[in-house]
Scaffold this motif. Structure first.
Motif, mmCIF file in Angstrom:
data_model
loop_
_atom_site.group_PDB
_atom_site.id
_atom_site.type_symbol
_atom_site.label_atom_id
_atom_site.label_comp_id
_atom_site.label_asym_id
_atom_site.label_seq_id
_atom_site.Cartn_x
_atom_site.Cartn_y
_atom_site.Cartn_z
ATOM 1 N N ILE A 90 0.819 -1.217 0.000
ATOM 2 C CA ILE A 90 0.000 0.000 0.000
ATOM 3 C C ILE A 90 0.850 1.263 0.000
ATOM 4 C CG2 ILE A 90 -1.829 -1.207 1.239
ATOM 5 C CD1 ILE A 90 -1.045 0.724 3.628
ATOM 6 N N GLU A 91 2.173 1.131 0.122
ATOM 7 C CA GLU A 91 3.079 2.287 0.088
ATOM 8 C C GLU A 91 2.708 3.350 1.121
ATOM 9 O OE1 GLU A 91 5.710 2.084 -1.446
ATOM 10 O OE2 GLU A 91 5.333 0.527 -2.948
ATOM 11 N N ALA A 92 2.187 2.898 2.275
ATOM 12 C CA ALA A 92 1.862 3.785 3.394
ATOM 13 C C ALA A 92 0.722 4.757 3.096
ATOM 14 C CB ALA A 92 3.103 4.555 3.863
ATOM 15 N N PHE A 93 -0.103 4.476 2.089
ATOM 16 C CA PHE A 93 -1.242 5.340 1.785
ATOM 17 C C PHE A 93 -2.456 4.886 2.609
ATOM 18 C CE2 PHE A 93 1.054 5.829 -2.359
ATOM 19 C CZ PHE A 93 1.310 7.189 -2.226
ATOM 20 N N PRO A 94 -2.952 5.709 3.518
ATOM 21 C CA PRO A 94 -4.133 5.316 4.303
ATOM 22 C C PRO A 94 -5.352 5.014 3.444
ATOM 23 C CG PRO A 94 -3.062 7.235 5.275
ATOM 24 C CD PRO A 94 -2.424 7.022 3.933
ATOM 25 N N THR A 95 -5.432 5.639 2.262
ATOM 26 C CA THR A 95 -6.579 5.421 1.376
ATOM 27 C C THR A 95 -6.576 4.042 0.727
ATOM 28 O OG1 THR A 95 -5.329 6.537 -0.373
ATOM 29 C CG2 THR A 95 -6.915 7.859 0.866
ATOM 30 N N ILE A 124 8.635 -6.228 9.038
ATOM 31 C CA ILE A 124 8.177 -5.107 8.235
ATOM 32 C C ILE A 124 9.011 -4.957 6.962
ATOM 33 C CG2 ILE A 124 9.625 -3.384 9.427
ATOM 34 C CD1 ILE A 124 7.197 -1.457 9.195
ATOM 35 N N GLY A 125 8.351 -4.538 5.860
ATOM 36 C CA GLY A 125 9.026 -4.296 4.595
ATOM 37 C C GLY A 125 8.855 -2.859 4.146
ATOM 38 N N ASN A 126 9.609 -2.470 3.133
ATOM 39 C CA ASN A 126 9.569 -1.079 2.681
ATOM 40 C C ASN A 126 8.224 -0.674 2.086
ATOM 41 O OD1 ASN A 126 10.866 -2.925 0.587
ATOM 42 N ND2 ASN A 126 10.374 -1.175 -0.712
ATOM 43 N N HIS A 127 7.453 -1.632 1.541
ATOM 44 C CA HIS A 127 6.160 -1.267 0.973
ATOM 45 C C HIS A 127 5.067 -1.135 2.024
ATOM 46 C CE1 HIS A 127 7.305 -1.193 -3.203
ATOM 47 N NE2 HIS A 127 7.936 -2.351 -3.060
ATOM 48 N N GLU A 128 5.331 -1.538 3.261
ATOM 49 C CA GLU A 128 4.438 -1.181 4.370
ATOM 50 C C GLU A 128 4.632 0.284 4.744
ATOM 51 O OE1 GLU A 128 3.911 -4.785 3.767
ATOM 52 O OE2 GLU A 128 5.771 -4.783 4.956
ATOM 53 N N ALA A 129 5.875 0.739 4.673
ATOM 54 C CA ALA A 129 6.237 2.058 5.193
ATOM 55 C C ALA A 129 6.365 3.125 4.121
ATOM 56 C CB ALA A 129 7.565 1.956 5.960
ATOM 57 N N GLY A 130 6.424 2.728 2.861
ATOM 58 C CA GLY A 130 6.612 3.697 1.789
ATOM 59 C C GLY A 130 8.049 4.118 1.594
ATOM 60 N N GLY A 131 8.988 3.328 2.101
ATOM 61 C CA GLY A 131 10.399 3.662 1.928
ATOM 62 C C GLY A 131 11.239 3.112 3.066
ATOM 63 N N TYR A 132 12.354 3.767 3.317
ATOM 64 C CA TYR A 132 13.312 3.361 4.349
ATOM 65 C C TYR A 132 13.513 4.506 5.331
ATOM 66 C CZ TYR A 132 14.314 -0.233 0.890
ATOM 67 O OH TYR A 132 14.193 -1.252 -0.020
ATOM 68 N N GLU A 133 13.941 4.133 6.536
ATOM 69 C CA GLU A 133 14.195 5.119 7.590
ATOM 70 C C GLU A 133 12.958 5.991 7.825
ATOM 71 O OE1 GLU A 133 17.731 7.254 6.612
ATOM 72 O OE2 GLU A 133 18.957 5.459 6.434
ATOM 73 N N MET A 134 11.801 5.348 7.830
ATOM 74 C CA MET A 134 10.530 6.050 8.009
ATOM 75 C C MET A 134 10.170 6.118 9.496
ATOM 76 S SD MET A 134 10.061 6.591 4.838
ATOM 77 C CE MET A 134 8.404 7.262 4.725
ATOM 78 N N SER A 135 9.318 7.075 9.848
ATOM 79 C CA SER A 135 8.840 7.163 11.218
ATOM 80 C C SER A 135 7.673 6.204 11.417
ATOM 81 C CB SER A 135 8.394 8.590 11.535
ATOM 82 O OG SER A 135 7.232 8.919 10.800
ATOM 83 N N LYS A 136 7.492 5.737 12.649
ATOM 84 C CA LYS A 136 6.371 4.846 12.931
ATOM 85 C C LYS A 136 5.030 5.494 12.622
ATOM 86 C CE LYS A 136 8.210 1.828 16.555
ATOM 87 N NZ LYS A 136 8.029 1.406 17.963
ATOM 88 N N THR A 137 4.926 6.773 12.903
ATOM 89 C CA THR A 137 3.640 7.455 12.718
ATOM 90 C C THR A 137 3.248 7.577 11.251
ATOM 91 O OG1 THR A 137 4.794 9.583 12.802
ATOM 92 C CG2 THR A 137 3.837 8.764 14.857
#
Length: 349
Positions: A90-95, A124-137
């Protein structure tokens, strides 16, 4: 979860459960039967040296291969499944919450032949977070959907790396490969402490997203270099049995590795690295590398048969074909008798 269409999540911490036992449960609230799920059942793990089977893979998405492999992965009485990240893409998109709806529904439809639900251990993988070194929020859904230990106020407070013990002899570590937490620093210190604490366990596994030994991306890839620099000395010091890697979207099995070189001879123990995350997505540009025993363009999941004397891996594709298998032996401090090359159990085709 507050979104366009709210999702209601329920958390329950179960403790003092008996080993090798069956428990039945329903989920819901209110007084109407319509607000509760159908009755389901789960099975607890062993507390002794009993063998068990589990499944693992990563990089899933919403592809036709996913549901086929979900059902094949649960076609045996597996105790749990471990997923190495990039689940719903989902690349971290809430929608994109409906992608998670689809994935969760697909997993709920998969159960063992005896009807048991299959618990999940998630990295966790990068496509959960939308990248690397991301914040939890900035990471929606993942921390709320996959809670691995009790929390006080919000599951987002939990660590992105965690430790699991099964029976007397098995340790499984789920790591964060620079998605949210730096692989060095406090995570590397925690990793070293965990492997020291459980040094007497026979089988020591780790699952994570970015591979130390990529099959498609370059060996010098900066993300692989970062995790290799942080974790490889610790894996080598503690004689990790198997590293389950993902991210590159193909199949690979390395030679036995130690100190970043292929093990040659019978007096040095080596770690086996397998992957590379192709439960649903697939790339076909495999590149030969000196550390690879084999690499293939295959969607696949592993069956992992764990006991006190060996680990047997079987890689199978969405058509149910086992196309590779291998036996990996655990490190034995009192004996230096080890195979220098994984034993190939099936023809590659």
């Amino acid at each position: 979860l507050d979104m366009e269409k709210p999702r209601y999540l329920y958390y329950a911490y179960l403790f003092n459960l008996l080993p090798n036992a069956t428990y039945y449960f329903v989920v819901g609230n209110g007084t109407s039967d319509e607000t509760y799920s159908k009755e389901k059942k789960l099975r607890t793990g062993p507390a002794d040296d009993s063998p068990f089977i589990w499944a693992t893979g990563g990089d899933m998405g919403a592809t036709p291969a996913v549901e086929l492999l979900n059902h094949l992965a649960t076609d045996r009485e597996i105790l749990f499944a471990a997923v190495g990240g990039d689940v719903a893409y989902i690349e971290a998109f809430p929608t994109c919450y409906r992608r998670w709806d689809w994935w969760l529904d697909a997993w709920e439809r998969a159960h063992t032949p005896l009807g048991y639900t299959v618990p999940l251990i998630m990295a966790i993988g990068n496509h959960e977070a939308g990248g690397y070194e991301m914040s939890k929020t900035s990471v929606p859904f993942f921390f709320h959907y996959f809670v691995h230990e009790p929390f006080v106020d919000n599951p987002i407070e939990l660590s992105t790396y965690h430790s699991h013990t099964i029976g007397n002899d098995t340790l499984l570590l789920a790591l964060d490969s620079d998605i949210v937490e730096n692989p060095g620093g406090s995570q590397a210190e925690w990793l070293d402490r965990q492997l020291t604490l459980h040094s007497r366990r026979t089988n020591k596994y780790a699952i994570y997203h970015v591979p130390l030994y990529p099959s498609i991306r370059a060996f010098e890839d900066p993300h692989s270099t970062a995790v290799r620099t942080a974790w490889l000395p610790i894996f080598d010091e503690h004689n990790l049995t198997i590293g389950f890697e993902n991210h590159d979207h193909g199949y690979k099995r390395t030679h036995l590795m130690k100190n970043n070189t292929v093990v040659n001879g019978t007096n040095v123990y080596g770690t086996l690295y397998v992957g590379d995350g192709s439960w649903g997505v697939l790339r076909t540009d495999q590149i030969p590398k000196s550390y690879l025993f084999t690499s293939l363009a295959e969607n696949f999941v592993f069956y992992v048969s764990t006991n006190t004397t060996s680990t047997f891996l079987e890689a199978f594709n969405q058509f149910g074909k086992t196309f590779d298998s291998v036996v990996q032996y655990p490190y034995k401090p009192l004996s230096l008798i080890h195979i220098s090359e994984p034993t190939r159990q099936a023809e590659i085709s």
